[in-house]
Design a protein around this motif. Structure first.
Motif, PDB file in Angstrom:
ATOM      1  N   LEU A 108      20.903   5.302  15.978  1.00  0.00           N
ATOM      2  CA  LEU A 108      20.000   4.197  16.281  1.00  0.00           C
ATOM      3  C   LEU A 108      19.215   3.733  15.062  1.00  0.00           C
ATOM      4  O   LEU A 108      18.673   2.627  15.063  1.00  0.00           O
ATOM      5  N   VAL A 109      19.140   4.583  14.044  1.00  0.00           N
ATOM      6  CA  VAL A 109      18.396   4.230  12.829  1.00  0.00           C
ATOM      7  C   VAL A 109      19.349   4.345  11.644  1.00  0.00           C
ATOM      8  O   VAL A 109      19.718   5.446  11.247  1.00  0.00           O
ATOM      9  N   PRO A 110      19.781   3.232  11.070  1.00  0.00           N
ATOM     10  CA  PRO A 110      20.684   3.298   9.913  1.00  0.00           C
ATOM     11  C   PRO A 110      20.022   3.971   8.716  1.00  0.00           C
ATOM     12  O   PRO A 110      18.797   4.101   8.645  1.00  0.00           O
ATOM     13  N   LEU A 111      20.854   4.415   7.788  1.00  0.00           N
ATOM     14  CA  LEU A 111      20.340   5.067   6.588  1.00  0.00           C
ATOM     15  C   LEU A 111      19.530   4.089   5.738  1.00  0.00           C
ATOM     16  O   LEU A 111      19.790   2.883   5.725  1.00  0.00           O
ATOM     17  N   SER A 112      18.556   4.654   5.026  1.00  0.00           N
ATOM     18  CA  SER A 112      17.703   3.892   4.097  1.00  0.00           C
ATOM     19  C   SER A 112      16.884   2.817   4.803  1.00  0.00           C
ATOM     20  O   SER A 112      16.541   1.791   4.206  1.00  0.00           O
ATOM     21  N   THR A 113      16.561   3.039   6.078  1.00  0.00           N
ATOM     22  CA  THR A 113      15.708   2.096   6.797  1.00  0.00           C
ATOM     23  C   THR A 113      14.242   2.416   6.514  1.00  0.00           C
ATOM     24  O   THR A 113      13.821   3.562   6.660  1.00  0.00           O
ATOM     25  N   PRO A 114      13.436   1.436   6.118  1.00  0.00           N
ATOM     26  CA  PRO A 114      12.000   1.703   5.893  1.00  0.00           C
ATOM     27  C   PRO A 114      11.312   2.176   7.165  1.00  0.00           C
ATOM     28  O   PRO A 114      11.706   1.819   8.279  1.00  0.00           O
TER      29      PRO A 114
END
Length: 226
Positions: free
Chosen positions: A129-135
């Motif tokens: 649900l949260v892609p990599l390198s997401t702030p």
């Protein structure tokens, strides 16, 4: 007589065509020839097609998928392709042009994939649900966006299949309605255009079945990849 442009997609438009939905099962008539003791040309062709599709779906699903899972997507592709192609013949109902049929194919697959993923790979499903390198500030929004994109997947699969089937049939119907009041020269041109559209629709019938099966296999690979 056609009362409206969309009446050709109505399974109850005529009392003589009350069994239109039975056209969905007409593909069963094709398979008995594959069980002959001596292979014919059709059975050899079907085996080559199935082996090719098996190798391709195996690459898409990955090595973590259960054995025999490619048969599900091969059968799905064959079912949709045959129904799409049969719908191009006169007086044969195109069941895949209805959202009822498309949703009935897409929703159970999507639900099975989601249940399998959340039961067996819950950590991976949460991480997806949260892609990599997401702030950090955008994480709540990304969770909402990814959740919505997962929920609408069966709807997008169904609408893509139905809309493409309806669009081509509507074009053929519109051109066919104009032939009665046209001159001979215009009639020849429209007949040539209709033949080209029929060839295009034959390709679309196969392509849409392939796209539906490939996207379904990609959705399944997301839940069994880890």
């Amino acid at each position: 007589m056609m009362t409206s442009l969309f009446s050709s997609f109505d399974p109850c438009s005529s009392s003589n065509l009350f069994n239109n939905w039975l056209s969905t099962l007409m593909f069963i008539l094709i398979f008995p020839s594959t069980y002959w003791m001596i292979n014919n040309r059709f059975s050899i062709l079907m085996k080559n097609i199935i082996n090719t599709l098996h190798n391709e779906f195996k690459l898409l699903i990955g090595t973590h998928a259960p054995s025999g899972s490619t048969l599900l997507f091969i059968g799905l592709l064959m079912l949709i392709a045959i129904n799409n192609f049969l719908g191009l013949f006169p007086y044969i109902f195109t069941s895949t042009s209805h959202l009822v049929t498309a949703i009935s194919l897409a929703a159970p697959l999507w639900l099975a994939f989601m249940l399998y993923g959340w039961v067996n790979n819950m950590k991976f499903m949460f991480a997806h649900l949260v892609p990599l390198s997401t702030p950090n500030l955008l994480m709540p929004f990304m969770v909402l966006i990814e959740s919505i994109s997962n929920i609408i997947r069966p709807g997008t699969l169904a609408v893509r299949l139905s809309a493409n089937m309806i669009a081509g049939h509507l074009l053929l119907t519109l051109l066919g309605n104009q032939t009665s009041a046209s001159s001979s020269f215009i009639l020849i041109i429209m007949l040539f255009i209709q033949i080209l559209l029929l060839l295009l629709e034959s390709a679309v019938a196969l392509i849409q079945a392939y796209v539906f099966a490939v996207l379904s296999s990609l959705y399944s690979s997301e839940v069994v990849a880890h």
